[in-house]
Design an enzyme around this catalytic site. Structure first.
Site, PDB file in Angstrom:
ATOM      1  N   TRP A   1      -6.301   3.104  13.486  1.00 50.11           N
ATOM      2  CA  TRP A   1      -5.170   3.165  12.557  1.00 50.11           C
ATOM      3  C   TRP A   1      -3.931   3.732  13.284  1.00 50.11           C
ATOM      4  CZ3 TRP A   1      -2.323   7.366  10.567  1.00 50.11           C
ATOM      5  CH2 TRP A   1      -1.403   6.991   9.578  1.00 50.11           C
TER       6      TRP A   1
ATOM      7  N   ASP B   1      -3.376  -5.744   0.534  1.00 47.84           N
ATOM      8  CA  ASP B   1      -3.884  -4.717   1.448  1.00 47.84           C
ATOM      9  C   ASP B   1      -5.410  -4.683   1.459  1.00 47.84           C
ATOM     10  OD1 ASP B   1      -3.702  -2.608   3.213  1.00 47.84           O
ATOM     11  OD2 ASP B   1      -2.228  -1.519   2.002  1.00 47.84           O
ATOM     12  N   CYS B   2      -5.976  -4.021   2.428  1.00 48.12           N
ATOM     13  CA  CYS B   2      -7.431  -3.896   2.548  1.00 48.12           C
ATOM     14  C   CYS B   2      -7.698  -2.690   3.449  1.00 48.12           C
ATOM     15  CB  CYS B   2      -7.984  -5.175   3.172  1.00 48.12           C
ATOM     16  SG  CYS B   2      -9.699  -5.050   3.666  1.00 48.12           S
TER      17      CYS B   2
ATOM     18  N   ASP C   1       0.879   0.615  10.431  1.00 47.36           N
ATOM     19  CA  ASP C   1       1.564   1.647   9.643  1.00 47.36           C
ATOM     20  C   ASP C   1       2.455   2.494  10.546  1.00 47.36           C
ATOM     21  OD1 ASP C   1       0.567   0.875   7.248  1.00 47.36           O
ATOM     22  OD2 ASP C   1      -0.937   2.447   7.078  1.00 47.36           O
TER      23      ASP C   1
HETATM   24  C1  GLA Z   1      -1.854   1.002   3.634  1.00 49.57           C
HETATM   25  C2  GLA Z   1      -0.670   0.142   4.066  1.00 49.57           C
HETATM   26  C3  GLA Z   1       0.628   0.868   3.744  1.00 49.57           C
HETATM   27  C4  GLA Z   1       0.690   1.172   2.282  1.00 49.57           C
HETATM   28  C5  GLA Z   1      -0.539   1.971   1.858  1.00 49.57           C
HETATM   29  C6  GLA Z   1      -0.609   2.144   0.366  1.00 49.57           C
HETATM   30  O1  GLA Z   1      -1.977   2.117   4.427  1.00 49.57           O
HETATM   31  O2  GLA Z   1      -0.748  -0.179   5.413  1.00 49.57           O
HETATM   32  O3  GLA Z   1       1.736   0.077   4.130  1.00 49.57           O
HETATM   33  O4  GLA Z   1       0.777  -0.006   1.538  1.00 49.57           O
HETATM   34  O5  GLA Z   1      -1.748   1.330   2.272  1.00 49.57           O
HETATM   35  O6  GLA Z   1      -1.692   2.881  -0.030  1.00 49.57           O
END
Ligand code: GLA
Length: 732
Positions: A189, A472-473, A544
């Protein structure tokens, strides 16, 4: 078509009977060839992979000269290596037959090539076990101009009762070179796409994932393989490959006793034995690859051209710029706060406002990541007037409205979990293990597929003006156990595969009903992107991690495989560096924002508004033009990338300083541009100039394309000019 297959089969028989001459099957793109040969026992192997010959009759000479003549070597180069008979290396296919036997062999039955259109053709090769009736068809779809081959296999159980597939690769290739160098990735991540270079040595090097959902979190199925020596941007022989599958994968690189390289790519057989009832057929995912003898840059442009034209949803279309509220608010918002942000989106000049996580669930409100996933009703406290009201308000404010969902997941603290424990992937005899406090739903189950489809369908039905989805996942799969498979008496080892098939079936339904709505593929960042998912998605969330310095490196690596139009880059407050640097870095893909607009000072706002105007002027070149990597940040103090329009009348060059050491200026010299027309004349203008500062680039000089590509220009990066964006326009 049938007649052709028959003729070819007869001919193969004749050949074997009388002449015993090895024959070849050339599979050619505009530049390259994969040449298969049929040996005297009717087994098919790879005779050649590389630049194509002008006279393809000469492939026959090549095939005859092959000297793989010790006992085992005849199968090293097999185009689909069976196991349990005479093969002693890594197999492509492992079957437990209906009678309990574990041996397989494969011989050619027939082959045919069908022209699909002017550019695309497909060769199918039918193989059969001489002892067992099971059949394998190998398919090679050739995209001639783009030099891309998409390859998969289909295994059909023709036996009297069920068989078990223990391994079922998509592709099995064979390469001859002095040495092999693998460029591959690892990460986690916020640390996606960290590259590594390895010279392959004897034995097997494996890239794989066993994570289930969000399969690419630690390792993506993308790589570049150089032949003889490490290829560079513009030189060397390189294969760029990837598996189009959103689940567990396994790619093996095995050096054999001749020092040649065997490649096997497909679904990871780990915990995934797959049973086939009589007449059932299993189609493996596509392994997609391109080859260039002019370095990684050309290979990546091949892939971009192919992806935009043939794979990414609306790859040749347009995209929306947007303002997302995730980093601006996290879960802490209500209707008023959101509507006040719409104005910011309009002031900034983006096309759309994207509402992120936190808008749903009532019994267990989604006020953090510990509750509410699965309960897709608007939270009445935060949004008393529902999504419909927000869509209307956004429209009034002059922007479109999009929304975040994570429909494959559930928090144990949710009504869905309370109602439908049987829909959750969990091991009933063991304690639950969570990833981000959540669990995946069992998409192998058709009821769950209906539910997931319903989440999207409801949103669109109630809010027809909804303009965008962020899908999302965020969790991997622990305790991979399906109560549904248990109920229908199918092996649990189907779960990893059936999950992905279930996901695709939902996405197909969504696209049948909503063909055009742009959707972003997100997985806690880039934990899932691949070329099967991108059939249904218009773009993906890179990471992220939006620190621009990190992004320069990440975007650089992603750019080998995915074109800029698909890469979502947002300007956020993750990093404290100035807005110019953040914007200039985000601009080399699909640009968006995740900031509080009214916290920008006057200059920052003005700069951003102008940057969006510049982006509007350049976006067609960035999205649909050719990308050239000019200076590699892994080896230099700067990064430089360039996009050139198809007509070569416009280009944009992004330059970023990545190393702030003293006395830098003297080290940074001219950067040569690429891909321009040598005979055209160009003027260069610096854009995204921060209010109150001056550009040091002379806008009046007229250069020939030849000059810019031979001598180059100095963007004048320095400690005070850490990023410089140059627009290059033809002077007519
Ligand atoms: C993930 C996505 C983020 C955001 C969060 C929301 O981490 O990558 O961009 O949308 O979920 O919980």
């Amino acid at each position: 078509m049938k007649q052709l297959v028959l003729l070819v089969s007869i001919w193969i028989g004749f050949n074997q009977l009388f002449a015993q001459i090895p024959t070849t099957i050339p599979i050619e793109t505009s530049q390259n060839a994969l040449v298969l040969h049929i040996d005297k026992d009717n087994r098919v192997g790879v005779a050649y992979f590389g630049k194509k010959l002008r006279q393809n009759s000469e492939y026959e000479i090549l095939a005859k000269s092959l000297k793989y003549n010790d006992n085992n070597a005849g199968i090293y180069n097999s185009i689909y290596t069976p196991s349990g008979s005479w093969n002693l290396v890594e197999p492509a296919l492992e079957i437990l037959h209906a009678d309990g036997n574990t041996s397989s062999d494969l011989k050619l039955v027939s082959y045919s090539t069908q022209k699909i259109d002017e550019n695309v053709s497909q060769t199918n090769i039918l193989l059969r076990d001489p002892v067992y009736a099971t059949e394998v068809t190998l398919s090679f779809k050739v995209y001639f101009k783009e030099n891309v081959i998409e390859q998969w296999s289909s295994i059909k159980n023709q036996e009297k009762s069920g068989i078990l597939l223990k391994k079922y690769a998509s592709a099995n290739l064979y390469f001859v070179a002095k040495d092999f160098y693998l460029h591959h990735y690892h990460g986690s991540w916020a640390k996606e796409m960290k590259p590594e270079d390895t010279k392959l040595t004897a034995g097997i090097k494996t890239l794989d994932s066993k994570l289930g959902t969000r399969a690419n979190l630690y390792q993506p199925p993308t790589f570049m393989l150089s032949f003889d020596r490490q290829a560079t941007e513009d030189e060397g022989k390189v294969l760029l490959g990837t598996l189009a599958w959103s689940g567990n994968f396994k790619i093996d690189f095995e050096k054999d006793s001749y020092d040649n390289l065997r490649l096997l790519a497909g679904i990871n057989p780990h915990a995934s034995e797959y049973s086939l009832t009589p007449n059932e057929e299993f189609r493996t995912p596509s392994f997609i690859y391109t080859y260039s003898e002019n370095g990684q840059g050309e290979a990546s442009r091949n892939m971009h051209d192919w992806a935009r034209k043939y794979r990414i949803l609306d790859g040749e279309g347009n995209r929306l710029t947007l303002l997302n509220n995730w980093e601006a608010t996290y879960f802490d918002f209500d209707e008023n706060k959101l509507t006040s942000l719409f104005k910011g989106a309009k002031d900034l000049g983006v096309d759309m406002f994207l509402l992120d996580d936190g808008w749903f669930a009532n019994k267990y409100p989604r006020n953090g990541d510990t509750a509410g996933l699965g309960d897709w009703q608007e939270n009445k406290k935060k949004l008393p007037n529902g999504i419909g009201y927000l869509v209307k308000e956004a429209t009034k404010a002059g922007v479109k409205f999009g929304i975040w969902v994570e429909p494959e997941m559930v928090n144990p603290k949710s009504e869905l979990y309370e109602k439908h424990l049987d829909w959750v992937i969990r091991e009933p005899n063991r304690p639950e293990v969570y990833f981000r406090n959540q669990l995946p739903l069992d998409l192998a189950n058709p009821e769950v597929q209906d539910f997931v489809f319903g989440v999207l369908d409801d949103l669109f039905t109630k809010n027809p003006e909804l303009a965008f989805i962020k899908w999302d996942c965020n969790a991997v799969t622990y305790n991979a156990h399906s109560m549904y498979l248990e109920r229908i008496k199918k092996p649990q080892t189907h779960l990893y595969v059936d999950y992905v098939k279930g996901l695709y079936s939902v996405l197909k339904r969504i696209r049948a009903k909503y063909p055009k709505i742009p959707m972003m593929l997100c997985s806690g960042g880039g934990g899932r992107v691949d070329y099967e998912a991108l059939k249904y998605f218009t773009e993906f969330w890179v990471s992220d991690n939006t620190d621009p310095m990190e992004r320069i490196f990440m975007q650089w690596e992603y750019s080998y495989y995915y074109p800029a139009i698909a890469q979502c880059n947002h300007i956020t407050d993750w990093s404290k560096v100035g807005i110019k640097f953040r914007t200039d870095v985000a601009m080399m893909g699909k640009m968006g924002y995740d900031i509080v607009v009214n916290k920008l000072d006057e200059k920052e706002l003005l700069f951003s508004q102008n940057a969006l105007k510049n982006y509007a002027n350049l976006k067609q070149t960035i999205w649909h033009g050719d990308m050239y990597r000019l200076v590699n940040p892994f080896e230099n103090q700067m990064a430089s990338v360039q996009f050139v329009s198809n007509k070569k009348d416009q280009a944009v060059m992004f330059n970023y300083l990545v190393d702030n050491r003293y006395d830098l200026n003297s080290l940074l010299s001219n950067t040569k541009l690429k891909g321009l027309d040598a005979s055209k004349k160009y003027k260069i203008k610096e854009i995204n100039v921060y209010p109150g500062t001056k550009s040091s680039i002379n806008e009046e000089t007229i250069y020939s394309g030849e000059y810019l590509m031979t001598i180059g220009i100095n963007p004048n990066l320095s400690h005070r000019r850490t990023s410089v964006v140059l627009e290059i326009n033809e002077v007519k």
